[in-house]
Design an enzyme around this catalytic site. Sequence first.
Site, PDB file in Angstrom:
ATOM      1  N   ILE A  24       0.840  -1.209   0.000  1.00  0.00           N
ATOM      2  CA  ILE A  24       0.000   0.000   0.000  1.00  0.00           C
ATOM      3  C   ILE A  24       0.870   1.253   0.000  1.00  0.00           C
ATOM      4  CG2 ILE A  24      -1.775   1.274   1.339  1.00  0.00           C
ATOM      5  CD1 ILE A  24      -2.854  -1.426   0.464  1.00  0.00           C
ATOM      6  N   ALA A 147      14.430  -3.401   7.739  1.00  0.00           N
ATOM      7  CA  ALA A 147      13.328  -2.562   8.223  1.00  0.00           C
ATOM      8  C   ALA A 147      12.764  -1.793   7.024  1.00  0.00           C
ATOM      9  CB  ALA A 147      13.834  -1.606   9.299  1.00  0.00           C
ATOM     10  N   ASN A 149      12.212   1.628   6.730  1.00  0.00           N
ATOM     11  CA  ASN A 149      12.407   3.087   6.590  1.00  0.00           C
ATOM     12  C   ASN A 149      13.402   3.482   5.499  1.00  0.00           C
ATOM     13  OD1 ASN A 149      14.504   2.061   8.102  1.00  0.00           O
ATOM     14  ND2 ASN A 149      14.659   3.851   9.426  1.00  0.00           N
ATOM     15  N   LYS A 172      15.518 -10.577   3.094  1.00  0.00           N
ATOM     16  CA  LYS A 172      14.068 -10.396   3.235  1.00  0.00           C
ATOM     17  C   LYS A 172      13.781  -8.933   3.542  1.00  0.00           C
ATOM     18  CE  LYS A 172      11.147 -10.559   6.684  1.00  0.00           C
ATOM     19  NZ  LYS A 172      10.239  -9.475   6.279  1.00  0.00           N
ATOM     20  N   PRO A 173      13.201  -8.223   2.580  1.00  0.00           N
ATOM     21  CA  PRO A 173      12.820  -6.838   2.897  1.00  0.00           C
ATOM     22  C   PRO A 173      11.632  -6.839   3.850  1.00  0.00           C
ATOM     23  CG  PRO A 173      12.104  -7.425   0.668  1.00  0.00           C
ATOM     24  CD  PRO A 173      12.832  -8.619   1.224  1.00  0.00           C
ATOM     25  N   GLU A 175       7.920  -6.369   4.975  1.00  0.00           N
ATOM     26  CA  GLU A 175       6.683  -6.625   4.236  1.00  0.00           C
ATOM     27  C   GLU A 175       6.136  -5.339   3.593  1.00  0.00           C
ATOM     28  OE1 GLU A 175       4.165  -8.128   7.278  1.00  0.00           O
ATOM     29  OE2 GLU A 175       2.726  -8.926   5.845  1.00  0.00           O
ATOM     30  N   GLU A 225      13.352  -3.598  15.257  1.00  0.00           N
ATOM     31  CA  GLU A 225      13.083  -3.183  16.638  1.00  0.00           C
ATOM     32  C   GLU A 225      13.864  -4.031  17.635  1.00  0.00           C
ATOM     33  OE1 GLU A 225       8.893  -3.354  17.177  1.00  0.00           O
ATOM     34  OE2 GLU A 225       8.523  -1.878  15.604  1.00  0.00           O
ATOM     35  N   VAL A 226      14.009  -3.513  18.839  1.00  0.00           N
ATOM     36  CA  VAL A 226      14.766  -4.209  19.873  1.00  0.00           C
ATOM     37  C   VAL A 226      14.161  -5.591  20.156  1.00  0.00           C
ATOM     38  CG1 VAL A 226      15.399  -4.167  22.327  1.00  0.00           C
ATOM     39  CG2 VAL A 226      15.650  -2.107  20.941  1.00  0.00           C
ATOM     40  N   LEU A 240      23.994 -21.386  16.662  1.00  0.00           N
ATOM     41  CA  LEU A 240      25.100 -20.440  16.912  1.00  0.00           C
ATOM     42  C   LEU A 240      25.480 -19.627  15.683  1.00  0.00           C
ATOM     43  CD1 LEU A 240      27.506 -22.168  19.440  1.00  0.00           C
ATOM     44  CD2 LEU A 240      25.975 -20.255  19.819  1.00  0.00           C
ATOM     45  N   GLU A 246      21.044  -4.146  14.200  1.00  0.00           N
ATOM     46  CA  GLU A 246      20.923  -2.676  14.182  1.00  0.00           C
ATOM     47  C   GLU A 246      19.492  -2.371  14.603  1.00  0.00           C
ATOM     48  OE1 GLU A 246      23.161  -0.476  13.824  1.00  0.00           O
ATOM     49  OE2 GLU A 246      24.820  -1.685  13.108  1.00  0.00           O
ATOM     50  N   CYS A 280      16.224   5.455  12.930  1.00  0.00           N
ATOM     51  CA  CYS A 280      16.608   4.781  14.173  1.00  0.00           C
ATOM     52  C   CYS A 280      17.482   5.641  15.078  1.00  0.00           C
ATOM     53  CB  CYS A 280      17.368   3.509  13.827  1.00  0.00           C
ATOM     54  SG  CYS A 280      18.707   3.807  12.657  1.00  0.00           S
ATOM     55  N   GLU A 459      27.901  -1.519  11.138  1.00  0.00           N
ATOM     56  CA  GLU A 459      27.798  -1.476   9.682  1.00  0.00           C
ATOM     57  C   GLU A 459      28.678  -0.322   9.205  1.00  0.00           C
ATOM     58  OE1 GLU A 459      23.448  -1.516   8.929  1.00  0.00           O
ATOM     59  OE2 GLU A 459      23.719  -3.629   8.444  1.00  0.00           O
TER      60      GLU A 459
HETATM   61  P1  NDP Z   1      10.632  -4.752  12.929  1.00  0.00           P
HETATM   62  O1  NDP Z   1      11.496  -5.230  14.029  1.00  0.00           O
HETATM   63  O2  NDP Z   1       9.172  -4.831  13.107  1.00  0.00           O
HETATM   64  O3  NDP Z   1      10.954  -5.551  11.583  1.00  0.00           O
HETATM   65  C1  NDP Z   1      12.254  -5.619  11.049  1.00  0.00           C
HETATM   66  C2  NDP Z   1      12.332  -6.812  10.113  1.00  0.00           C
HETATM   67  O4  NDP Z   1      12.305  -8.018  10.873  1.00  0.00           O
HETATM   68  C3  NDP Z   1      11.158  -6.911   9.133  1.00  0.00           C
HETATM   69  O5  NDP Z   1      11.621  -7.409   7.904  1.00  0.00           O
HETATM   70  C4  NDP Z   1      10.249  -7.892   9.843  1.00  0.00           C
HETATM   71  O6  NDP Z   1       9.302  -8.491   8.991  1.00  0.00           O
HETATM   72  C5  NDP Z   1      11.262  -8.869  10.399  1.00  0.00           C
HETATM   73  N1  NDP Z   1      10.829  -9.664  11.531  1.00  0.00           N
HETATM   74  C6  NDP Z   1       9.828  -9.413  12.405  1.00  0.00           C
HETATM   75  N2  NDP Z   1       9.776 -10.378  13.335  1.00  0.00           N
HETATM   76  C7  NDP Z   1      10.765 -11.266  13.049  1.00  0.00           C
HETATM   77  C8  NDP Z   1      11.239 -12.476  13.662  1.00  0.00           C
HETATM   78  N3  NDP Z   1      10.695 -12.978  14.761  1.00  0.00           N
HETATM   79  N4  NDP Z   1      12.279 -13.123  13.096  1.00  0.00           N
HETATM   80  C9  NDP Z   1      12.880 -12.640  11.988  1.00  0.00           C
HETATM   81  N5  NDP Z   1      12.474 -11.503  11.366  1.00  0.00           N
HETATM   82  C10 NDP Z   1      11.435 -10.825  11.906  1.00  0.00           C
HETATM   83  O7  NDP Z   1      11.107  -3.272  12.613  1.00  0.00           O
HETATM   84  P2  NDP Z   1      10.439  -2.216  11.619  1.00  0.00           P
HETATM   85  O8  NDP Z   1      10.448  -2.761  10.241  1.00  0.00           O
HETATM   86  O9  NDP Z   1       9.146  -1.803  12.222  1.00  0.00           O
HETATM   87  O10 NDP Z   1      11.482  -1.011  11.632  1.00  0.00           O
HETATM   88  C11 NDP Z   1      11.501  -0.051  12.612  1.00  0.00           C
HETATM   89  C12 NDP Z   1      12.534  -0.363  13.663  1.00  0.00           C
HETATM   90  O11 NDP Z   1      13.800  -0.547  13.052  1.00  0.00           O
HETATM   91  C13 NDP Z   1      12.708   0.765  14.661  1.00  0.00           C
HETATM   92  O12 NDP Z   1      12.804   0.250  15.954  1.00  0.00           O
HETATM   93  C14 NDP Z   1      14.020   1.373  14.246  1.00  0.00           C
HETATM   94  O13 NDP Z   1      14.665   2.047  15.273  1.00  0.00           O
HETATM   95  C15 NDP Z   1      14.781   0.205  13.753  1.00  0.00           C
HETATM   96  N6  NDP Z   1      15.842   0.628  12.834  1.00  0.00           N
HETATM   97  C16 NDP Z   1      17.158   0.521  13.238  1.00  0.00           C
HETATM   98  C17 NDP Z   1      18.183   0.984  12.423  1.00  0.00           C
HETATM   99  C18 NDP Z   1      19.618   0.865  12.846  1.00  0.00           C
HETATM  100  O14 NDP Z   1      20.500   0.972  11.996  1.00  0.00           O
HETATM  101  N7  NDP Z   1      19.930   0.671  14.118  1.00  0.00           N
HETATM  102  C19 NDP Z   1      17.907   1.626  11.143  1.00  0.00           C
HETATM  103  C20 NDP Z   1      16.505   1.643  10.797  1.00  0.00           C
HETATM  104  C21 NDP Z   1      15.520   1.179  11.635  1.00  0.00           C
HETATM  105  P3  NDP Z   1       7.938  -7.700   8.593  1.00  0.00           P
HETATM  106  O15 NDP Z   1       8.055  -6.285   8.966  1.00  0.00           O
HETATM  107  O16 NDP Z   1       7.855  -7.881   7.148  1.00  0.00           O
HETATM  108  O17 NDP Z   1       6.847  -8.376   9.328  1.00  0.00           O
END
Ligand code: NDP
Length: 485
Positions: A24, A147, A149, A172-173, A175, A225-226, A240, A246, A280, A459
């Site tokens: 979308i 992620a 962004n 995997k980009p 979604e 995300e964390v 392992l 990041e 981030c 990175e």
């Molecule tokens: P998410 O953690 O929701 O998703 C990141 C990726 O992980 C997506 O491709 C997601 O799939 C995938 N994913 C989700 N759950 C799992 C799992 N259990 N196992 C493996 N892969 C999984 O983050 P966002 O996409 O919402 O991005 C925003 C976050 O990213 C913010 O917290 C931001 O701070 C952080 N970020 C950090 C950066 C850095 O360099 N430190 C830079 C940019 C962003 P899908 O979304 O397709 O479901």
Amino acid sequence: MNKATNFHSGQYQKATTGAFFENINPATGKKICNVESSSEDDVNKAIKSAIAGFKIWSKMPATERGRILRRAADLLRARNEEIAKIEVEDVGKPISEAIEVDVMTGADALEYFGGIAPSIHGDHYDLGNTFAFTRREPLGVCAGIGAWNYPIQIACWKSAPALACGNTMVFKPAELTPRSALILAEVLKEAGVPDGVFNVVQGNGEVGQMLTNHPGIQKVSLTGEVETGKKVMAASAATLKHVTLELGGKSPLIICEDADINEAVNGAMMANFYTQGEICSNGTRVYVAEAVKDEFLEKLIAKTQKLVIGNPADMKTQVGALISKEHFEKVAGYIELGKQEARLLFGGRRYVSDDPEIAGGYFMEPTIFETDMEDARIVKEEIFGPVMTVLPFKTEEEAIEKANNTIYGLAAGVFTSNLQRAHRMVNALQAGMCWVNNYNVTPMEVPFGPYKQSGLGRENGLATIEAYTQLKTVYIEMNKVDSPY
Ligand code: NDP
């Protein structure tokens, strides 16, 4: 590109399930395309293709690998406008940013790591009458999980060092942003990367888990995300796998009383409103010395008022749409919370355009809060939207203590004209990336990465080479075995 699918074995592949999800445009709310979701079978095939690709790619002379990556950098730059438009539609970010930053910083990674590929080497150890040496060998198949962004930048920042070191990748980009990684796959193929070296699978976190659980993957590099980082690390522990994480942040930006206030205002805006605040490393806790707080706020609000919110496809737009309805609601929820916890100084409302094309878009006004409540949730939690909170401080020690009072440690910034103070403060800040008198600048040769719960690893820069290689030590005996038997 009006569809998105998988890419492995050097070509587009129809996913086997027939399942798809919709991509979308968050600025219009309209569907861009269907995305074919990868099944376990598709993921297995992509990994198999990466294993086959590894046999060829890892044996190729590094000069040749480097040449191919540098060619890919040129090809990516040549498609800047096309890819930037894809990012604008998928992410909702302004085209002026996507053209200037997203694709170009991705190409920088391909160029930089392509350039250093032939210089990746081990060491020689002189042991008197014999010797040992080390080899920096690739890990094997790496998974990149992105992620939403900075989709093309993230795909390049992960694949360029991985490939330069001789690894292959299944990427995997997110979604929400499925398309630009496929263009990268096309570009790498055109540049001469053998089939199977860079592969793309599509889907949500479950598809991510298929990668983190798979024994054929040796490393996972996640941007997310964390909480996702913790899950990825836990899943990777079963076999392992190496991990680079990041993750999120709630970074502090400290404006001292001796700072150039106009510059500090520019820095704070860059640290909060670029890409609608969906960055981030953003400095969302802006600590301002009490002596200059009024002047800072007056100038900040005057400048923020002038930001142009609107159609991300318009070159004049400076603030685009948030990534999705769900994310918009999350950010709006934090703003409502902020109204109870803090004083709203500017913004805080949904922006609804007169232009019917984008009237349904998820736009949020750049928003500024002021508070001295250190434990307010808007001060503690990552919002990932255009929401800045300004907090006061009296002394340098107090600023540092407050700045470090967080579980995160991705970045930090200081604005000051005092050189000694600048060094003193960055030494005390618990953050992997510190900027003095600027913010969110990430040149390719400079390592970027987290402290604390913002993640693990780096990175960019030479530091990344360690994250994508393993060291083999070889001892050579030049004499007889010194045996007691
Ligand atoms: P998410 O953690 O929701 O998703 C990141 C990726 O992980 C997506 O491709 C997601 O799939 C995938 N994913 C989700 N759950 C799992 C799992 N259990 N196992 C493996 N892969 C999984 O983050 P966002 O996409 O919402 O991005 C925003 C976050 O990213 C913010 O917290 C931001 O701070 C952080 N970020 C950090 C950066 C850095 O360099 N430190 C830079 C940019 C962003 P899908 O979304 O397709 O479901």
